[in-house]
Design a protein around this motif. Structure first.
Motif, PDB file in Angstrom:
ATOM      1  N   ALA A 227       0.869  -1.149   0.083  1.00 39.18           N
ATOM      2  CA  ALA A 227       0.029  -0.174  -0.058  1.00 39.18           C
ATOM      3  C   ALA A 227       0.810   1.154  -0.020  1.00 39.18           C
ATOM      4  N   ALA A 231       0.869   4.444  -2.551  1.00 39.48           N
ATOM      5  CA  ALA A 231       0.255   5.721  -2.072  1.00 39.48           C
ATOM      6  C   ALA A 231       1.567   6.594  -1.362  1.00 39.48           C
ATOM      7  N   ARG A 235       1.135   8.696   3.775  1.00 41.89           N
ATOM      8  CA  ARG A 235      -0.389   8.158   3.846  1.00 41.89           C
ATOM      9  C   ARG A 235      -0.784   7.176   4.576  1.00 41.89           C
ATOM     10  N   VAL A 236       0.253   5.942   4.234  1.00 42.12           N
ATOM     11  CA  VAL A 236       0.063   4.634   5.088  1.00 42.12           C
ATOM     12  C   VAL A 236       0.056   4.869   6.535  1.00 42.12           C
ATOM     13  N   ALA A 239      -2.971   7.003   7.794  1.00 46.39           N
ATOM     14  CA  ALA A 239      -4.052   5.718   7.865  1.00 46.39           C
ATOM     15  C   ALA A 239      -4.106   4.686   9.118  1.00 46.39           C
ATOM     16  N   TYR A 248      -4.050  -4.002   7.365  1.00 45.40           N
ATOM     17  CA  TYR A 248      -4.423  -3.373   6.004  1.00 45.40           C
ATOM     18  C   TYR A 248      -5.974  -3.549   5.702  1.00 45.40           C
ATOM     19  N   ALA A 252      -8.470  -0.810   4.872  1.00 49.53           N
ATOM     20  CA  ALA A 252      -9.052  -0.786   3.359  1.00 49.53           C
ATOM     21  C   ALA A 252     -10.481  -0.967   3.285  1.00 49.53           C
ATOM     22  N   TYR A 257      -9.724   6.333   5.258  1.00 50.80           N
ATOM     23  CA  TYR A 257      -8.414   6.586   5.417  1.00 50.80           C
ATOM     24  C   TYR A 257      -7.518   6.403   4.173  1.00 50.80           C
ATOM     25  N   LEU A 258      -7.822   5.705   3.188  1.00 47.17           N
ATOM     26  CA  LEU A 258      -7.071   5.603   1.895  1.00 47.17           C
ATOM     27  C   LEU A 258      -7.719   5.854   0.611  1.00 47.17           C
ATOM     28  N   LYS A 259      -7.299   6.272  -0.479  1.00 44.69           N
ATOM     29  CA  LYS A 259      -7.790   6.541  -1.707  1.00 44.69           C
ATOM     30  C   LYS A 259      -8.447   5.141  -2.266  1.00 44.69           C
ATOM     31  N   THR A 262      -5.588   2.803  -3.665  1.00 45.45           N
ATOM     32  CA  THR A 262      -4.842   2.101  -2.666  1.00 45.45           C
ATOM     33  C   THR A 262      -5.494   1.099  -1.859  1.00 45.45           C
ATOM     34  N   ARG A 263      -6.875   1.404  -1.684  1.00 43.39           N
ATOM     35  CA  ARG A 263      -7.645   0.198  -1.087  1.00 43.39           C
ATOM     36  C   ARG A 263      -7.698  -0.895  -1.992  1.00 43.39           C
TER      37      ARG A 263
END
Length: 479
Positions: A227, A231, A235-236, A239, A248, A252, A257-259, A262-263
């Protein structure tokens, strides 16, 4: 049999009809079979179990994380912890990341959606990726082995670029591993006017291996590391901090939390790798894999044009460009005295003899140009359709403010805009030539095998009896 169909201890334990009896059995008879410290553990310890990939092991082994490391739960093994860890690393399946998802219901549903996508709507595109993978898979797998990384990461370029060395994303990520400029330079890849090593399958794979190793060291989890590869580490980390979990798949599951990219990223990777590791099981029966890349690396001690390199290697320009995709221009970087190029395997000795016996003019053809009154570098470059950077590279030490009429500079032999030999400003089909001492139009016509009538017509204002060394004339251009 595909990994997704394997039944593990966790699959049995997750069955609500037999979960309680299984727990009771472990409570009552577990101490009779489990040695030492593990035998005294309660059933809650089962939550940490993960199935050892069975592809390379003689039997089924199960491990649980302890403070001191991994402890074997098979009472037939009586090794200490270090020996068990070493044995596990030696016998582990090649595709440890791909196998791990079967333990997680959330992961499984997401991955199966991606598998359905690749085998239906995107089937034709995925088949092209598989075909192209044949050229680079053995090379990438060997490099990842040398770097000590799981071999299933070999399939990561499948979703990044489809193994296309020329791939370029909307975010300006380039190459099979889709490095952005900043990350590429951080891991030692060169990017300039002449080369872009993100396109080099060897150098970019080495850089990707170092980057992935660093990410795994930071997150201690391959899903999180992947991830972060997509990203970015920052960012991780955010998150993880905001979601208050380092799982993760739980992160996800939420949209906060993530775009979306990335999810879905890890699911896409596992789905693509699962199919690529056993394509026939998913209906890809007629894949025409490209032949694996094979080359010999040779170091040259002078800049050279790619066409000359191809000629010395007894191959085509297309083959040389395919073996050296990092080279962006018509030649090796003129500012580098030595450069390593790849040529077809087995041609090294022939190439060296050809290269060493050639003249500097043959190795690096350049078009001479005599400066005229009022000329500037920018105007000359614009007139002939060549980049100013190439003019400066071919004329080291030239000062744009001190161009003297009658002095000579060199231009690249290829028009950057048209990809052809440069022509006169009036666009007639001709190339410039600087008269040498002793030259006559008759001799020049014979030397270059051109018609004297055409030669005289192109140079109607030139007196053939008064040719002066350094004077510029034009020769007919031949396709």
């Amino acid at each position: 049999m595909p990994i997704r169909n394997k039944v593990t201890l966790l699959d049995i334990v997750d069955n609500p009809l037999i979960r309680i009896p299984v727990f009771l059995v472990f409570i009552l008879i577990g101490p009779l079979f489990l040695p030492g410290k593990v035998a005294a553990d309660t059933p809650e310890g089962l939550e940490g179990f993960s199935p050892f990939p069975p592809a390379q092991s003689a039997g089924e082994f199960f491990f649980r994380e302890e403070d001191q490391g991994m402890v074997c739960l098979n009472n037939e093994i009586s090794q200490d912890e270090d020996t068990v860890i070493s044995s596990m690393e030696q016998q582990r399946s090649e595709y440890v990341i791909l196998a791990s998802y079967s333990q997680n219901v959330l992961a499984r549903s997401s991955i199966e959606r991606q598998i359905a996508l690749y085998t239906t709507r995107r089937r034709k595109t995925f088949a092209k990726w598989l075909e192209r993978s044949g050229r680079y898979l053995p090379l990438i797998r060997d490099i990842l082995k040398e770097e000590g990384l799981p071999e299933d990461l070999t399939f990561l370029p499948l979703i990044e670029s489809g193994y296309n060395t020329a791939a370029r994303s909307h975010a300006r990520a380039v190459g099979p591993w889709q490095f952005i400029s900043a990350t590429a330079k951080r891991y030692g890849l060169k990017i300039n006017y002449w080369v872009d090593e993100r396109r080099d399958p060897v150098k970019s794979t080495r850089a990707a291996a170092r980057y992935l190793s660093s990410l795994y060291d930071q997150f201690d989890s391959w899903p999180l590391a992947l991830a972060a590869y997509n990203a970015g580490e920052g960012r991780v980390r955010r998150a993880i901090r905001r979601s208050r979990t380092d799982d993760y798949w739980k992160i996800a599951r939420s949209h906060y939390y993530l775009k979306r990219e990335t999810r879905n990223y890890v699911s896409k990777f596992i789905a693509a790798g699962t199919i690529a590791s056993d394509p026939e099981a998913y209906g890809f029966n007629d894949i025409d894999y490209h032949r694996p890349i094979s080359f010999e690396a040779v170091t040259i001690n002078h800049p050279a044009s790619l066409s000359f390199i191809a000629r010395c290697a007894a191959t085509s320009l297309k083959v040389i460009r395919g073996l050296n995709p990092e080279l962006k221009r018509w030649c090796t970087p003129p500012n580098l005295r030595t450069y390593t190029v790849r040529i077809p395997k087995g041609m090294g000795e022939v190439f060296r003899r050809c290269f060493e016996n050639a003249s500097a003019r043959d190795r690096m053809p350049r078009i001479p140009y005599v400066i005229r009154q009022g000329d500037t570098i920018s105007e000359i470059a614009e007139r002939y359709g060549v980049p100013q950077k190439e003019v400066y590279a071919l004329n080291k030490g030239i000062s744009p403010r001190r161009l003297r009429p009658g002095s000579m500079i060199y231009l690249p032999p290829v028009n950057a805009k048209r990809g052809r030999v440069i022509s006169r400003p009036n666009r007639s089909r001709s190339v410039p030539y600087v008269v040498q001492a002793g030259d006559t139009l008759y001799d020049i016509a014979g030397k270059y095998r051109v018609s004297r009538r055409k030669l005289y017509a192109l140079n109607s204002g030139v007196d053939p009896r008064r040719l002066r060394p350094g004077e510029l004339i034009y020769l007919p251009y031949r396709d």
